[in-house]
Structures are given as C-alpha cells and as structure tokens.
Design a protein around this motif. Structure first.
Motif, short mmCIF file in Angstrom:
data_model
loop_
_atom_site.label_atom_id
_atom_site.label_comp_id
_atom_site.label_asym_id
_atom_site.label_seq_id
_atom_site.Cartn_x
_atom_site.Cartn_y
_atom_site.Cartn_z
N VAL A 74 1.02 -1.30 0.09
CA VAL A 74 -0.02 0.03 0.02
C VAL A 74 0.74 1.22 0.18
O VAL A 74 1.65 1.16 0.59
CB VAL A 74 -1.01 0.35 1.01
N SER A 75 0.56 2.27 -0.93
CA SER A 75 0.92 3.07 -0.47
C SER A 75 1.02 4.83 -0.82
O SER A 75 -0.88 4.71 -0.82
CB SER A 75 1.83 3.17 -2.18
N THR A 76 1.02 5.91 -0.87
CA THR A 76 0.80 7.06 -0.86
C THR A 76 1.27 8.18 -1.30
O THR A 76 2.64 8.07 -0.85
CB THR A 76 -0.17 7.39 0.91
N ASP A 77 1.38 9.37 -1.88
CA ASP A 77 1.79 10.51 -2.27
C ASP A 77 1.51 11.47 -0.87
O ASP A 77 1.92 12.78 -0.98
CB ASP A 77 1.79 10.74 -3.43
N ASP A 78 0.45 11.42 0.58
CA ASP A 78 0.25 12.47 1.47
C ASP A 78 1.49 11.80 2.40
O ASP A 78 0.72 11.69 3.19
CB ASP A 78 -1.02 12.02 1.96
N ALA A 79 2.59 12.13 2.09
CA ALA A 79 3.51 11.81 3.25
C ALA A 79 4.69 12.47 3.16
O ALA A 79 4.98 13.16 2.22
CB ALA A 79 4.45 10.16 3.50
N PHE A 80 5.17 13.42 4.89
CA PHE A 80 6.25 14.28 4.53
C PHE A 80 7.29 14.15 5.53
O PHE A 80 7.26 13.62 6.24
CB PHE A 80 5.95 15.58 4.50
N VAL A 81 8.62 14.35 5.38
CA VAL A 81 9.62 14.07 6.31
C VAL A 81 9.10 14.92 7.82
O VAL A 81 9.01 16.73 7.20
CB VAL A 81 10.95 14.22 5.80
N ASP A 82 9.15 14.76 8.42
CA ASP A 82 9.03 15.73 10.00
C ASP A 82 9.77 15.52 11.04
O ASP A 82 10.54 14.12 11.14
CB ASP A 82 7.21 14.47 10.60
N THR A 83 10.10 16.17 12.06
CA THR A 83 10.83 15.91 12.99
C THR A 83 9.61 17.21 14.07
O THR A 83 9.20 18.14 13.86
CB THR A 83 12.44 16.34 12.72
N HIS A 84 10.70 17.36 15.82
CA HIS A 84 10.04 18.30 16.44
C HIS A 84 11.56 19.32 16.08
O HIS A 84 12.79 19.50 16.99
CB HIS A 84 10.28 17.77 18.12
N GLY A 368 15.28 17.29 5.53
CA GLY A 368 15.12 18.02 5.92
C GLY A 368 13.09 17.99 6.38
O GLY A 368 12.16 17.28 5.78
N PRO A 369 12.59 18.57 7.70
CA PRO A 369 11.21 18.51 7.63
C PRO A 369 10.70 19.36 6.30
O PRO A 369 10.72 20.14 5.93
CB PRO A 369 10.95 18.98 8.41
N GLY A 370 9.39 18.35 5.88
CA GLY A 370 9.03 19.07 4.61
C GLY A 370 8.64 18.57 3.82
O GLY A 370 8.14 18.43 2.59
N LEU A 371 10.03 17.97 3.79
CA LEU A 371 10.31 17.39 2.03
C LEU A 371 8.87 16.45 1.76
O LEU A 371 8.73 16.04 2.73
CB LEU A 371 11.91 16.43 2.01
N SER A 372 8.61 15.78 0.12
CA SER A 372 7.49 15.20 0.11
C SER A 372 8.28 13.41 0.15
O SER A 372 8.78 13.67 -0.46
CB SER A 372 7.40 15.61 -1.66
N VAL A 373 7.32 13.02 0.43
CA VAL A 373 8.19 10.97 -0.11
C VAL A 373 6.99 10.18 -0.04
O VAL A 373 5.83 10.95 -0.01
CB VAL A 373 8.09 11.35 2.42
N GLN A 374 6.95 9.47 -0.91
CA GLN A 374 6.34 8.62 -2.16
C GLN A 374 6.71 6.78 -0.31
O GLN A 374 7.71 6.29 -1.44
CB GLN A 374 6.25 8.85 -2.63
#
Length: 380
Positions: A74-84, A368-374
């Motif tokens: 299963v996959s999605t294109d609604d994913a992003f790099v995240d951190t605090h 970095g935070p905010g980069l798009s991930v698949q």
C-alpha cells in the motif's frame, strides 16, 4: 427509312469487341462478378488468430501476477519528512557579544551558540557573594556573643546561688535571735538582733540582685541566638541571590539543547535581544516520516512492517519501518472538527497519520522537515 436500323446498332457495339466484352477488358466486375481489388479479412487469418491469442494469454497471466505482486503493498503520496524543530530564544535581555555558528551548520548538544553581555549579571553576582560573606561574619560574631553571654549567665547563676545560701543562713540566724529575744528579752541584746536582721535583709537583696543579673545574662544568650538566626536568614537570602544570579549569568549563553542543523538564524553580533525573541532554530538529527494513509489502507498495516520510500531529494531509495499509527483521523484533531450529527451526511474516506522511522539515511541525502515522500508499505 431502310438504313435507320444500321444507325441504331452502331452505338451499342461501338465500344465492344468482337466477343461482346468491353473494349478495354476492364470494368468494375471480373469474370466471377466479384470486385477485383477487395482485401482479405485478417481476422480469418489463422496466424493472426494464434498470435492474438498468445498475446491475450500473456496479458492475462501478466496482469494476474502483477495483481499478486501489487496487492502486497500500500502506498500514498500524502507523506512528508517530519521532526520536532527546536526554536531557540534568550531568557535575558542584552546586547549580543558573539555568535559562534553560521547558517546550516551542524551543532552538538551543549554547544554555546550565542553569548549575551554578562557584565550586569556578574556585578549582581559579586554583590550577592559580598552579602553572603557579610552574613557569615554576622553569624560568627553572634555565635561568639552567645559564648560570652553563656559564660556571664553561668557566673551570675553561681554567684546568685552563693548569695542565696548566705541569705538563707542570715535569715535563719535572724529568726533564731528574734525568737530568743521574744522568749527571753535579756538573753540577747537588741542591737545584735537588729544587726542580724539587717544582715539577713542585705543578703536577701544581694541574692535577688544576683538572680536578676543571671536573668539578664540568660536574656543576652537568647538575644545572641536570635542574632544567629537572623544572620542565618540573611545568609540563606544571600545564597538564594547567588543562585539566581548564577542562573542569570548562565542564561547569557544560548546553548544548543539537542544536536542538529542550524536553520532560520536571525541574530548577529551587536544586536539587542529580548526574552522570548526567536534567534534561530535547530532541526534535530533524528527525523521520521508522517504518512497520511487512507483509513481503508490500514486493514493489514501493522507496527514493524518494512517500508520502502522515495524522496525527491535523495538519489536512492530509503528504507524504514512503521513506528506507530495514530489513534484517530486527522480531522478529529482540527481546531473546528466537523459535526456529523446534523444535516445530510456524505461519507468521506479519512486519512490517518502513520509514523515511519528510517533504518539508515545516506549522508548524501539532505533530508529536512517538509520534504515530500512516497512510502510503500509491504503488508503481505
């Protein structure tokens, strides 16, 4: 009139040969009456049918095996790099004396990033330390005074005890002589009786004075002890002031709480900063992916499943694992959540955040935070 039929036969045979066929031997029809240039139907060709059947079977088999392979993921294109992200701000005001880092620099936890003018904090600390020394001297002086007062009290107490014994003896002597005089007036001279009574009164007075002196010495002891308590309170206040000023002095240095990358640096040497003013941000080294999968995709998704990820900024595929799945869709945590108990309702497939951690990240990959991930999760 006789030669008119000959004129009628001429047009019919003008363009015909001797055999009655067209002169050019052509026309739309052949000898069998069918069109001479009609192409054969390819669907009636056995070779075409065999090749088409083979291609159809290959497509069906290939589609079946692709379905078997695709249903494992299963996959999605609604994913992003995240951190605090850690945003740094000073806790004291003052002029910036030095900035030790530059934009996008790598820093370690505990590293000094910004130094603020500390002269005022150091002066307050010196004053508090002087007050502490004064309080310690007052305590020592009060303790010495307690020793002196206790010695005076013991001396006055011993003296009062001796005078009390003397006064008791004099009082008993006076009582005996007075009683003897009353019984036998001629046995004791009146002058002796008066002298003995006077001595008893004098001894009693001296005893009372000594007792009062002992009480005064005891009061001095209590006063000296009170001075000690007061000096100790001053010492405690001085210690508290020292701790506060040491804390203020320490806050003149902005220190990195975590290791990471400097971002959004907006401070420079010579500027004046206020408490709460953002100076820079630190992007921690530890990052993860927040993937918003559809709720229909969570059926076979479990913690620990392997994930293959494509990041536009990375030249290679990244690998990770599912760390956790949020309990609740994203819309449930919105500032104004939807109210589905009123009006008409249309079901909308919700998305649920899933946290994915990286197994390893190449140094050549600038995450970095905010980069798009698949991400693609293997669920079977």
């Amino acid at each position: 009139m006789a030669d008119q039929p000959a004129q009628d036969e001429t047009p019919a045979n003008a363009h015909a040969g001797g055999d009655g066929k067209p002169a050019n031997g052509g026309g739309k029809g052949g000898q069998d009456g069918k069109p001479a240039n009609k192409k054969p139907n390819p669907l009636k060709n056995p070779k075409v049918l065999i090749i088409g059947g083979i291609v159809l079977v290959v497509l069906i088999v290939g589609g079946f095996f692709y379905w078997l392979w695709a249903r494992q993921y299963v996959s999605t294109d609604d994913a992003f790099v995240d951190t605090h992200i850690v945003r740094l701000a000073p806790q004291v005001s003052g002029q910036v004396m030095r900035v030790t880092v530059d934009d996008n620099a790598v820093v370690q936890a505990g590293q000094v990033l910004v130094e603020i003018d500390s002269s005022s904090a150091r002066a307050s600390l010196d004053q508090a330390q002087a007050q502490r020394g004064q309080a310690i001297a007052q305590i020592a002086q009060a303790q010495a005074q307690v020793g002196v007062s206790q010695a005076s009290y013991r001396q006055a107490r011993d003296q009062a005890a001796g005078l009390a014994a003397t006064a008791g003896q004099a009082s008993r002597d006076a009582q005996r002589l007075t009683g003897l005089q009353a019984a036998t007036p001629r046995a004791v001279a009146a002058q002796q009786v008066d002298q003995t009574v006077a001595q008893a009164k004098q001894a009693t007075a001296q005893r009372d004075a000594a007792l009062r002196q002992a009480d005064g010495a005891a009061a001095q002891v209590r006063a000296a002890r009170t001075q000690i308590a007061g000096a100790k309170a001053v010492l405690a206040a001085a210690n508290a002031s020292i701790s506060e000023n040491q804390l203020t002095l320490g806050r003149t240095q902005v220190i990195a709480p975590v290791a990471g990358y400097i971002s959004q640096k907006s401070v420079a040497a010579g500027g004046y900063v206020q408490p709460g003013q953002q100076l820079m941000a630190i992007v921690p080294l530890q990052m993860w992916v927040t993937a918003n999968f559809k709720e229909t995709q969570l059926k076979n998704m479990r913690v620990g499943q392997s994930v293959e990820m494509s990041v536009d900024a990375c030249p290679v595929k990244l690998h990770g694992r599912i760390n956790s799945i949020q309990r609740g869709a994203g819309q449930a945590f919105a500032l104004l959540p939807s109210e589905n108990a009123t009006g008409n309702y249309v079901k909308v497939v919700q998305r649920v955040p899933v946290k994915i951690t990286f197994d390893d990240v190449p140094r050549t990959c600038p995450l970095g935070p905010g980069l798009s991930v698949q991400p693609r999760v293997k669920v079977r």
